[in-house]
Design an enzyme around this catalytic site. Structure first.
Site, PDB file in Angstrom:
ATOM      1  N   SER A   1       0.843  -1.188   0.000  1.00 29.84           N
ATOM      2  CA  SER A   1       0.000   0.000   0.000  1.00 29.84           C
ATOM      3  C   SER A   1       0.878   1.237   0.000  1.00 29.84           C
ATOM      4  O   SER A   1       2.060   1.186   0.370  1.00 29.84           O
ATOM      5  CB  SER A   1      -0.896   0.001   1.252  1.00 29.84           C
ATOM      6  OG  SER A   1      -1.507   1.257   1.459  1.00 29.84           O
TER       7      SER A   1
ATOM      8  N   TYR B   1      -3.507  -0.516  10.075  1.00 31.95           N
ATOM      9  CA  TYR B   1      -3.365  -0.861   8.655  1.00 31.95           C
ATOM     10  C   TYR B   1      -1.951  -0.580   8.165  1.00 31.95           C
ATOM     11  O   TYR B   1      -1.340  -1.418   7.491  1.00 31.95           O
ATOM     12  CB  TYR B   1      -4.383  -0.063   7.846  1.00 31.95           C
ATOM     13  CG  TYR B   1      -4.318  -0.303   6.364  1.00 31.95           C
ATOM     14  CD1 TYR B   1      -4.845  -1.457   5.812  1.00 31.95           C
ATOM     15  CD2 TYR B   1      -3.742   0.633   5.507  1.00 31.95           C
ATOM     16  CE1 TYR B   1      -4.803  -1.690   4.447  1.00 31.95           C
ATOM     17  CE2 TYR B   1      -3.698   0.423   4.143  1.00 31.95           C
ATOM     18  CZ  TYR B   1      -4.226  -0.739   3.615  1.00 31.95           C
ATOM     19  OH  TYR B   1      -4.165  -0.961   2.265  1.00 31.95           O
TER      20      TYR B   1
END
Length: 260
Positions: free
Chosen positions: A146, A159
Site C-alpha cells: 500500500s 493498517y
C-alpha cells in the site's frame, strides 16, 4: 505477444471482487490458468464463472481458502498443484482495512488486521515458495502492499503497520530466493475505487457519499482514485518475463501522492 502467460498457473488470493478479481481477469486474458481463492467457494465460483464465460477455454478454477489458517493454505496449495502441476505465479491480494490512530486502536483490531494482512501473506508466501522450489523452475510473486507502506497516512495506524510488514516480507523473500529463480515484488496502491470503497461510504457517510468520495479522490495529485484494472495491469507486467530483471521492488501506483 508481450506479457504472454500461456502455459503458466497463477494463484490469486482474495480474488472474488475488487483488485483481486481484475488481476485474475488480466492474468487469464494473458493466457494463464488462474486459481481464484476467496473465503468461501460461492464467492470464488461466482468470479470464476464470470471470467470463464468470456474465455475460449475454462481458464479459471475456484477454491475456498482462509488465508489466516495455515492448514487451509497448505491444503489449497496442494490442491492447486494437483490440478496444475505447479504454481508459476502467486498474487497475495487478500487483505482488510482499519481506521484510527494508535490511541484508538485496540488489541482485538490489531490481532484481526495482523491475522489477515501479515499472517495471511506469510502462510501463502511459505507454501507458495515451497511449490516454486519443488522442481527448480522458480516463479513470480507479487504482494499487495500500500501507499501506507511508503509514507505516513493519518488515522491508519493498524493498517499501516500491517502493510509495512508486507513491504519488508517482500524484500526478504526477494533476497533469499533471488538465486533460485523466484522474483518477489510488491505494488503500493493509493486509493482505488472498488466496491469496498462504495460500501464504506454508504455505511459511514449516508447521504454524503458523493461529497466524501470527491474529497478522497482529490487527495491524489491526479484528482481521482485509481482503477482496479490499472493496478492489475502493473501486476501483469511484474508477473511476465518482461519483468525478468525486477525483484525486491515496491511500485507506487497512487496518482503521484507519494511523490509530494
Amino acid at each position: 505477444m508481450p506479457f504472454d502467460l500461456t502455459g503458466k498457473s497463477a494463484v490469486v488470493t482474495g480474488a472474488g471482487s475488487g483488485i483481486g478479481l481484475e488481476v485474475a481477469k488480466a492474468l487469464s486474458k494473458a493466457g494463464a490458468q488462474v486459481h481464484i481463492l476467496d473465503l468461501t467457494l460461492d464467492i470464488s465460483q461466482k468470479a470464476v464463472d464470470g471470467i470463464n464465460a468470456t474465455r475460449p477455454k475454462q481458464m479459471c478454477v475456484a477454491h475456498a481458502c482462509d488465508v489466516t489458517d495455515e492448514k487451509s493454505v497448505e491444503a489449497t496449495f496442494d490442491l492447486v498443484c494437483s490440478k496444475a502441476a505447479r504454481i508459476d505465479i502467486l498474487i497475495n491480494n487478500a487483505g482488510i482495512g482499519a481506521v484510527g490512530t494508535v490511541e484508538q486502536a485496540t488489541k482485538d483490531e490489531m490481532d484481526k488486521v495482523y491475522k489477515v494482512n501479515v499472517l495471511g501473506v506469510f502462510y501463502c508466501l511459505k507454501y507458495g515458495v515451497k511449490k516454486m522450489l519443488a522442481d527448480g523452475k522458480g516463479g513470480s510473486i507479487v504482494n499487495l502492499a500500500s501507499i501506507a507502506s511508503l509514507i505516513g497516512l493519518a488515522d491508519r495506524f493498524a493498517y499501516s503497520a500491517s502493510k509495512g510488514a508486507v513491504l519488508t516480507m517482500t524484500r526478504s523473500v526477494a533476497i533469499d530466493y533471488v538465486k533460485k529463480g523466484i522474483r518477489c515484488n510488491c505494488v503500493c496502491p493509493g486509493r482505488v475505487h472498488t466496491p469496498f470503497v462504495d460500501a464504506y461510504l454508504k455505511k459511514n457517510y449516508p447521504g454524503k457519499e458523493k461529497e466524501v468520495f470527491n474529497t478522497l479522490a482529490a487527495w491524489h495529485p491526479m484528482g481521482r482514485m485509481g482503477k482496479p484494472e490499472e493496478v492489475a495491469a502493473l501486476i501483469l507486467y511484474l508477473c511476465s518475463d518482461e519483468a525478468g530483471f525486477v525483484t525486491g521492488a515496491a511500485y507506487p501506483i497512487d496518482g503521484g501522492r507519494s511523490s509530494l
